[in-house]
Design a protein around this motif. Structure first.
Motif, short mmCIF file in Angstrom:
data_model
loop_
_atom_site.label_atom_id
_atom_site.label_comp_id
_atom_site.label_asym_id
_atom_site.label_seq_id
_atom_site.Cartn_x
_atom_site.Cartn_y
_atom_site.Cartn_z
N PRO A 105 42.03 32.16 37.55
CA PRO A 105 41.36 31.22 38.47
C PRO A 105 40.75 31.91 39.69
N LEU A 106 41.45 32.91 40.23
CA LEU A 106 40.93 33.62 41.39
C LEU A 106 39.64 34.36 41.05
N ALA A 112 33.73 34.85 41.15
CA ALA A 112 32.48 35.02 40.40
C ALA A 112 31.49 33.90 40.72
N ILE A 113 31.99 32.67 40.83
CA ILE A 113 31.11 31.54 41.15
C ILE A 113 30.52 31.70 42.55
N ARG A 114 31.33 32.22 43.49
CA ARG A 114 30.81 32.43 44.84
C ARG A 114 29.81 33.59 44.89
N PHE A 125 31.78 45.77 44.15
CA PHE A 125 32.33 47.13 44.15
C PHE A 125 33.63 47.19 44.95
N LEU A 126 33.66 46.52 46.10
CA LEU A 126 34.89 46.52 46.92
C LEU A 126 36.04 45.85 46.17
N LEU A 127 35.73 44.79 45.43
CA LEU A 127 36.77 44.10 44.66
C LEU A 127 37.30 44.98 43.53
N MET A 128 36.44 45.84 42.99
CA MET A 128 36.82 46.63 41.83
C MET A 128 37.53 47.93 42.18
N ARG A 163 45.11 44.48 41.47
CA ARG A 163 44.47 45.54 40.68
C ARG A 163 43.37 45.01 39.77
N TRP A 164 43.61 43.87 39.11
CA TRP A 164 42.71 43.46 38.03
C TRP A 164 41.73 42.36 38.41
N THR A 165 41.89 41.72 39.56
CA THR A 165 41.00 40.61 39.91
C THR A 165 39.54 41.04 39.97
#
Length: 313
Positions: A99-100, A105-107, A121-124, A182-184
């Motif tokens: 869900p997160l 992704a929608i935002r 990139f920051l999220l990954m 880690r995976w979000t």
């Protein structure tokens, strides 16, 4: 003419699938066969080969003991505790990450390209880092009174500092939080690619119809990326049951207080290697792995069947 085309097609199929099947047989089927054989032998075979056999051990050439190792694993309470912890770990990771990641992704899809790429990139970054490095940083985040959470969240509120990694109530939530962190980002990338693939005319129709956010999610976005949600769920499930390095760095391979963070692979390490419990019991560890494999295979097959049924295939 038709037979010639079929012959060419068959030869092309063999050329394309031949290397894959060969590697699959060599790197998966052969270890599986040897693993089944090892799981039915005495652990003294391994001890003898490593020259650490006790002087009190009976002389043995690794004789077959049938299903004794499976019965030993079945009666092992820590084995079931580790399996229960792994199930909790996987469920927590999947139910929080999906869900997160979908919300992110929608935002992101409505942002300009440059801002979208930078934020993605920051999220990954956590997913691109080595698990041991990530776990070390995460340990500092939770570490005692000087950890980030206590210094900037707990103490400013006037509360007593929490010893996150020494309290059985917090160990599993911390491990789940680490996995979600880690995976979000990576799962967000999957979902963002899927959302980008939805035809623009559908979005325009939804806008003309005045669909709200929840209606768009239910009618447009969820059906459009349902296959990616399935893929991400399977990916997180397999990774969760195979997780080792993160828990090992956080808890030192012990499983934490009262085995609150003892995961399945961590316990296999304890059984099989001297760095764990010193048992050198490779056959029992192999038997434990083989006992869990049908459960995982059935679970993943069930997920795929449900998805196929919903698609009407």
């Amino acid at each position: 003419m038709v037979s010639r085309r079929l012959s060419i097609s068959s030869n092309s199929l063999i050329v394309l699938l031949g290397p894959f099947v060969g590697f699959w047989l060599f790197f998966w089927m052969m270890p599986l066969i040897f693993g089944v054989d090892l799981s039915m032998r005495s652990d003294l075979l391994v001890e003898k080969s490593l020259k650490v056999r006790s002087v009190h051990a009976e002389v043995s050439d690794g004789a077959y003991v049938g299903f004794d190792n499976y019965r030993k694993a079945y009666r092992d309470e820590k084995f079931w505790r580790s399996l229960k912890n792994s199930i909790q770990y996987v469920l927590g990771t999947v139910l929080l990450t999906l869900p997160l990641a979908l919300a992110l992704a929608i935002r992101l899809i409505g942002l300009p390209r440059k801002a979208q790429g930078l934020l993605l990139f920051l999220l990954m970054i956590p997913g691109l880092a080595m698990p041991s490095v990530l776990s070390t940083l995460f340990y500092l985040f939770f570490h005692g009174r000087e950890g980030f959470l206590n210094q900037y969240l707990i103490l400013p509120l006037g509360l007593e500092p929490v010893n996150w990694m020494m309290d059985p109530s917090f160990i599993m939530p911390c491990m789940i939080f680490q996995s979600v962190w880690r995976w979000t980002g990576l799962v967000t990338l999957f979902f963002l690619c899927g959302l980008e693939g939805i035809p623009r005319w559908q979005l325009e129709v939804a806008k003309m119809e005045g669909l709200g956010g929840w209606s768009k999610l239910r009618i447009l976005w969820m059906p459009g990326i349902g296959h990616l949600i399935l893929f991400a769920a399977i990916f997180l499930t397999v990774d969760g049951f195979a997780s080792f390095s993160g828990a090992y760095v956080l808890l030192g391979g012990s499983g934490g207080i009262l085995d609150s963070g003892l995961l399945f692979v961590t316990y296999l390490y304890q059984v099989a290697f001297p760095g764990g419990s010193g048992r050198f019991d490779f056959p029992t560890a192999t038997a434990m792995s083989l006992m869990v494999m049908p459960f995982l295979a059935t679970l993943l097959y069930g997920i795929l069947r449900i998805r196929r049924h919903r698609l009407g295939k």
